[in-house]
Design a protein around this motif. Structure first.
Motif, mmCIF file in Angstrom:
data_model
loop_
_atom_site.group_PDB
_atom_site.id
_atom_site.type_symbol
_atom_site.label_atom_id
_atom_site.label_comp_id
_atom_site.label_asym_id
_atom_site.label_seq_id
_atom_site.Cartn_x
_atom_site.Cartn_y
_atom_site.Cartn_z
ATOM 1 N N PHE A 143 -38.756 -20.516 -8.109
ATOM 2 C CA PHE A 143 -40.110 -20.331 -7.585
ATOM 3 C C PHE A 143 -40.134 -19.130 -6.653
ATOM 4 O O PHE A 143 -39.354 -19.065 -5.695
ATOM 5 N N GLY A 144 -40.986 -18.161 -6.934
ATOM 6 C CA GLY A 144 -41.045 -16.992 -6.054
ATOM 7 C C GLY A 144 -41.936 -15.923 -6.638
ATOM 8 O O GLY A 144 -42.783 -16.196 -7.497
ATOM 9 N N GLY A 145 -41.729 -14.683 -6.202
ATOM 10 C CA GLY A 145 -42.611 -13.576 -6.580
ATOM 11 C C GLY A 145 -42.173 -12.866 -7.836
ATOM 12 O O GLY A 145 -41.503 -13.433 -8.700
ATOM 13 N N GLU A 146 -42.511 -11.566 -7.913
ATOM 14 C CA GLU A 146 -42.296 -10.795 -9.124
ATOM 15 C C GLU A 146 -40.816 -10.717 -9.519
ATOM 16 O O GLU A 146 -40.458 -10.821 -10.688
ATOM 17 N N SER A 147 -39.931 -10.558 -8.509
ATOM 18 C CA SER A 147 -38.512 -10.423 -8.871
ATOM 19 C C SER A 147 -37.986 -11.720 -9.480
ATOM 20 O O SER A 147 -37.164 -11.707 -10.406
ATOM 21 N N ILE A 148 -38.494 -12.856 -8.996
ATOM 22 C CA ILE A 148 -38.072 -14.146 -9.575
ATOM 23 C C ILE A 148 -38.645 -14.284 -10.994
ATOM 24 O O ILE A 148 -37.948 -14.716 -11.915
ATOM 25 N N ALA A 149 -39.908 -13.847 -11.160
ATOM 26 C CA ALA A 149 -40.525 -13.917 -12.495
ATOM 27 C C ALA A 149 -39.702 -13.094 -13.488
ATOM 28 O O ALA A 149 -39.504 -13.487 -14.642
ATOM 29 N N GLU A 150 -39.194 -11.956 -13.022
ATOM 30 C CA GLU A 150 -38.377 -11.081 -13.877
ATOM 31 C C GLU A 150 -37.062 -11.784 -14.260
ATOM 32 O O GLU A 150 -36.624 -11.727 -15.413
ATOM 33 N N VAL A 151 -36.466 -12.463 -13.273
ATOM 34 C CA VAL A 151 -35.215 -13.203 -13.540
ATOM 35 C C VAL A 151 -35.482 -14.272 -14.601
ATOM 36 O O VAL A 151 -34.701 -14.446 -15.543
ATOM 37 N N ILE A 152 -36.606 -14.975 -14.452
ATOM 38 C CA ILE A 152 -36.937 -16.039 -15.415
ATOM 39 C C ILE A 152 -37.060 -15.439 -16.820
ATOM 40 O O ILE A 152 -36.475 -15.948 -17.776
ATOM 41 N N ARG A 153 -37.800 -14.337 -16.938
ATOM 42 C CA ARG A 153 -37.996 -13.702 -18.253
ATOM 43 C C ARG A 153 -36.655 -13.326 -18.876
ATOM 44 O O ARG A 153 -36.366 -13.656 -20.021
ATOM 45 N N THR A 154 -35.819 -12.662 -18.081
ATOM 46 C CA THR A 154 -34.529 -12.193 -18.604
ATOM 47 C C THR A 154 -33.680 -13.369 -19.075
ATOM 48 O O THR A 154 -33.127 -13.360 -20.173
ATOM 49 N N LEU A 155 -33.583 -14.390 -18.225
ATOM 50 C CA LEU A 155 -32.698 -15.503 -18.561
ATOM 51 C C LEU A 155 -33.215 -16.314 -19.749
ATOM 52 O O LEU A 155 -32.441 -16.793 -20.568
#
Ligand code: COA
Length: 703
Positions: A409-421
Motif C-alpha cells: 500500500f503506497g504511492g506511485e513507486s509502490i504501484a510500480e513495484v506491484i506492476r513489475t512483480l
C-alpha cells in the motif's frame, strides 16, 4: 474429446484469402500458433491461403481430418456438416451465428441430427473457436498471441472470451485450453470438464456461464471434478429476472441465481463476482502450492491494514494461526520494540527491510504456520526498490513450499513495484481484500480436494402409492392435491401432520373438534380455493364449541363472497399446532438443474427474509444436515439464550425424503411443507401445511 484437443488434421471450411474475413483469421492463427499437423483450407474458389493450397471440399482431401472449423454463412452450414460427417471428421467447431440464439432452433437441431448420424460432435454453433496448448492449436479468430500455461477457460460468451485472450496475455496468464461453447447444441461444459479434469496440462478450470443447459449432469460432473482440480465460475445474471412465477414459495424463492449459487457451492465450485476476481483466483490456484494445513499468519508493518486483513480472512474463510506461545517464540528475535507478535504480527512502521524479511522467514520456516499474508505500508525509512528485491527473493525461496500472498500500500513507486512483480507472476496486490481473496479460494479448493461425488443411498418411499394419489387427482384434471390427498401423501412420506377430520356440517365440525381436543383450527376445503387465507377460509385458535360454531359460519360466508361459484366440499377441523420454530422444506423441478430441495426459515415471513438455501436432489442425510446448518437463522435452531437445541435431526430426515421423492417422481413439480414447526430436541416436528403441484398425466388438461 481427445480428437478435439489433439486433432491429427484440421480443415477450415470457408477459409478465405481476404484478411478481413473470419475464415482467413482462423487459418492465420492456426499457422502462426505453430500447429504441427496438416492444415486444409476449404474454399471452392481454389488458390492458396498463406501458402497453403485450398481444397474444393473436405471430401477432396485425401489425408485424415479430425477437426473442421466451419466458417461459412448459415445456409451453408447443414451441407457442410453432412459433407464433414461423410468424411468421418470427429469434431466440428461451428463459428457461424444465426441459429438458436436468434430463434432458429430447428435449423440448429437439424445440424446436430446430421452430425449425430455420422457420430460427429459439434462445438457451437455461434462460437469463436478453440485453443489447445497440447497441440499448439489456436483455431480461434481472436487476436492471437495466446501464452501456453495451466489454466483452461470454457466460455459461453464469445465477445468476453475473445477479450480474455488479450487480457490473459497481458496479465501473463498461461492457458492450457480456451473453448467457446456458444449455443451448446451438442458439446457442453460437462463434456469439456470430463476431458479437462484428466488433462495433465490443466491445473485449474475457469467457466464463464450465461445459461445452464443439462444442469443435472453439470452438477454431477462438477462435484466429481472439484475433488481433483479447482473450478472457478463466473455467471452473469444475478438479477431477479430469472425468478419463477410464484406458483409456490419454493418457486418464487428459487430465483435462478439463488439456486445456481447454492448448487455451485454444493459442487465445490468457486464462484467469482467479477472477471478480475476470477482471473486473480485462477492465476493463484494455477501456481500456488497446496497448503499443508489451514493456519495462516499475517505479517504487517501497519496495524490498520493488519486489522483489515484479519477481517478479509474471516470473510474468505482463511483461518489464522493462534498459538500465542509459538508466535512469541518465533518472532522474539525479529520483533522491534512496540511490535506485537500476536497474529496479525505487527512489526510497526519502524521495521527495517531486514526486520521484515526475518519475520517472513520465521513464518515460512515454521511448520505449524501454513501460509503467509505479507502486508506492507510504504514508510519513510525503507525505499520501494529494496522492498521489491525482498519480495522477489522471499517468493522465489518459498514459492514451491508454502502459499504466500503480498499486499503493498503506497504511492506511485509502490504501484510500480506491484506492476513489475505481477508481470513476473508474483501474487502481489494493492488492496488487502483483493490479496486475501485468492488465498481464500485456494483454501476452499484445498478443503474440497480429494472429496468424491457420492450419490446418496436410496431411501424407501412407496412411490407407487404416491403415484396412485396423483393419478386420482390428475384424472379430475387437477395439477394439485387437495388437503386430504396431501395428508395421505404426507403419511406415505412419514411426515407428522396435525390430527384432522373433514366435517360436512356444523354438528360434525363440533364433534370433530371434541374428538381432536381444543384448541383447533378450521380450514375451508374446496378445489376452487387454493389460497385459503386470502379467501378468509382459515380460523385459528378456537378454544370451545361456541368459537367453532362462529368460525364455521364466518368461513362459509367469507368464502362464498370471495368466490361465489366455488364448490365447497366441507370444512377441515385440525389440531392447533403449538408454537415452535417455523421452517419451510420444499422440493421442486428446476428448469435448469432438475430436482432441487430447499430448506429455510418458514412461516409468513419466508418471502421477506428469503433465508433459504437449495441443494441438488436427492441428498444424503449428511448433505441435509449441512443444508439446515447453512441458513442464516441456524443459530435459532441451535437454541438462543439458554433455549434447548431444536430437533433438527427430524428436519434433516424430512429434507432427505422430499428430495428423494422429487428425484424419483419427475411429475411432481413442487412439493412444499410450510410451516414445518420444529420443537426442542426429542420433541419432533409438525408439518402444518403440505402443498403439492404436479403435471397431470398426458391427455388430461390442467385446470
Ligand atoms: N464451403 C466452402 N467455402 C464456402 C462455402 C462452402 N459451403 N460457402 C462459402 N464459402 C466461402 C466463401 O466463398 C468465402 O470465401 P471467399 O472470401 O474466398 O469468397 C468464405 O467461405 C466465407 O464466406 P462469406 O460468404 O464471405 O461469409 P463471411 O465470412 O462474411 O461470414 C461467417 C461467414 C460464418 C463469419 C458469418 O456468417 C457469421 O456467422 N458471422 C458471425 C460469427 C460470430 O460472431 N460467431 C460467434 C462468435 S462468439
Amino acid at each position: 474429446m481427445e480428437r478435439l484437443f489433439r486433432p491429427k488434421g484440421v480443415a477450415v471450411v470457408g477459409a478465405s484469402t481476404n484478411p478481413a474475413k473470419i475464415g482467413y483469421r482462423v487459418v492465420e492463427n492456426i499457422v502462426s500458433g505453430g500447429y504441427p499437423g496438416a492444415i486444409y483450407p476449404i474454399n471452392p474458389k481454389g488458390g492458396e491461403i498463406l501458402g497453403l493450397p485450398t481444397f474444393p471440399s473436405v471430401e477432396a482431401v485425401e489425408g485424415e481430418i479430425d477437426l473442421a472449423i466451419v466458417s461459412v454463412p448459415a445456409p451453408g452450414v447443414l451441407p457442410t456438416v453432412e459433407a464433414c460427417g461423410r468424411k468421418g471428421i470427429g469434431h466440428l467447431v461451428v463459428l457461424t451465428s444465426g441459429f438458436s440464439e436468434v430463434g432458429e432452433i430447428d435449423a440448429e437441431r437439424r445440424i446436430v441430427e446430421a452430425a449425430r448420424a455420422h457420430g460427429t460432435r459439434i462445438l457451437g454453433p455461434n462460437v469463436f473457436g478453440l485453443y489447445s496448448a497440447v497441440s499448439s492449436l489456436d483455431a480461434t479468430f481472436g487476436p492471437g498471441g495466446i501464452v501456453p500455461g495451466r489454466i483452461a477457460i470454457v466460455t459461453q460468451s464469445g465477445a468476453l472470451g475473445i477479450a480474455m485472450i488479450g487480457k490473459t496475455a497481458s496479465e501473463g496468464l498461461g492457458l492450457s485450453a480456451l473453448v467457446s461453447v456458444g449455443n451448446k447444441s451438442d458439446v457442453d461444459e460437462s463434456d469439456l470438464l470430463e476431458f479437462l479434469v484428466d488433462d495433465e496440462r490443466t491445473g485449474v478450470i475457469l467457466l464463464y456461464i450465461e445459461g445452464v443447459k443439462g444442469g443435472e449432469r453439470l452438477v454431477r460432473t462438477l462435484s466429481d471434478v472439484t475433488g481433483r482440480k479447482p473450478v472457478v465460475v463466473i455467471k452473469s445474471g444475478r438479477s431477479k429476472r430469472g425468478a419463477m412465477a410464484a406458483a409456490s414459495h419454493t418457486g418464487s424463492l428459487a430465483g435462478a441465481d439463488a439456486v445456481f449459487d447454492d448448487l455451485m457451492r454444493q459442487c465445490g465450485v468457486l464462484r467469482a463476482e467479477s472477471v478480475q476476481e476470477a482471473f486473480d483466483w485462477v492465476r493463484y490456484l494455477a501456481s500456488a502450492p497446496q497448503p499443508a494445513g489451514s493456519e495462516a499468519v499475517i505479517v504487517t508493518n501497519g496495524g490498520g491494514i493488519g486489522v483489515l486483513a484479519t477481517d478479509a480472512c474471516e470473510k474468505d474463510g482463511v483461518r489464522l494461526y493462534d498459538d500465542q506461545g509459538v508466535l512469541a517464540g518465533a518472532f522474539e528475535n525479529v520483533m522491534p520494540a512496540f511490535g506485537s507478535s500476536k497474529n496479525p504480527v505487527d512489526l510497526t512502521g519502524q521495521a527495517t527491510v531486514e526486520d521484515y524479511e526475518n519475520a517472513l522467514d520465521a513464518v515460512l520456516d515454521e511448520d505449524g504456520m501454513h501460509a503467509a499474508i505479507a502486508l506492507y505500508c510504504e514508510t519513510a525509512t525503507a525505499d520501494a526498490s529494496q522492498f521489491e528485491r525482498l519480495i522477489r527473493g522471499v517468493f522465489e525461496r518459498y514459492r514451491e513450499r508454502k502459499p504466500i500472498i503480498f499486499s503493498l500500500f503506497g504511492g506511485e513507486s509502490i504501484a510500480e513495484v506491484i506492476r513489475t512483480l505481477r508481470i513476473e507472476g508474483v501474487p502481489v496486490f494493492g488492496d488487502v481484500y483483493e490479496a486475501v481473496s485468492p488465498l481464500g479460494a485456494l483454501y476452499r479448493s484445498w478443503r474440497r480436494s480429494g472429496k468424491k461425488d457420492e450419490r446418496p443411498a436410496d431411501v424407501a418411499i412407496d412411490v407407487e402409492a404416491v403415484r396412485a394419489i396423483l393419478r386420482e387427482a390428475g384424472s379430475e384434471g387437477r395439477g394439485f392435491l387437495l388437503a386430504h390427498e396431501a395428508a395421505r401423501l404426507a403419511e406415505i412420506l412419514g411426515l407428522p401432520m396435525p390430527a384432522s377430520r373433514i366435517a360436512r356440517g356444523l354438528d360434525a365440525a363440533v364433534d370433530a373438534a371434541e374428538e381432536i381436543g381444543y384448541p383447533v383450527v378450521l380450514k375451508i376445503v374446496s378445489k376452487d380455493i387454493i389460497h385459503k387465507s386470502d379467501a378468509g377460509g382459515v380460523a385459528v385458535d378456537l378454544n370451545d364449541e361456541r368459537e367453532v360454531v362462529d368460525a364455521y359460519q364466518a368461513i362459509l360466508r367469507r368464502c362464498r363472497a370471495y368466490k361465489p361459484d366455488a364448490v365447497i366440499e366441507g370444512i377441515e377441523v385440525v389440531e392447533m399446532v403449538r408454537p415452535g420454530i417455523e421452517t419451510i422444506v420444499g422440493a421442486r423441478r428446476d428448469s435448469a438443474f432438475g430436482p432441487v430441495v430447499m430448506f429455510g426459515l418458514g412461516g409468513i415471513y419466508v418471502e421477506v427474509m428469503k433465508d433459504v438455501a437449495f441443494r441438488a436432489a436427492p441428498v444424503s442425510l449428511e448433505t441435509a444436515n449441512e443444508l439446515v446448518a447453512s441458513i442464516r437463522s441456524y443459530p435459532l435452531l441451535l437454541g438462543v439464550r439458554g433455549e434447548e437445541r431444536k430437533d433438527t435431526d427430524r428436519v434433516a430426515e424430512v429434507i432427505v425424503r422430499l428430495s428423494h421423492l422429487a428425484a424419483r417422481c419427475p411429475e411432481i413439480t413442487d412439493i412444499e411443507v410450510n410451516p414445518l414447526v420444529v420443537y426442542d430436541q426429542g420433541e419432533g416436528i409438525r408439518a402444518v401445511d403440505v402443498r403439492i403441484l404436479f403435471e397431470p398425466p398426458k391427455g388430461v388438461t390442467r385446470r
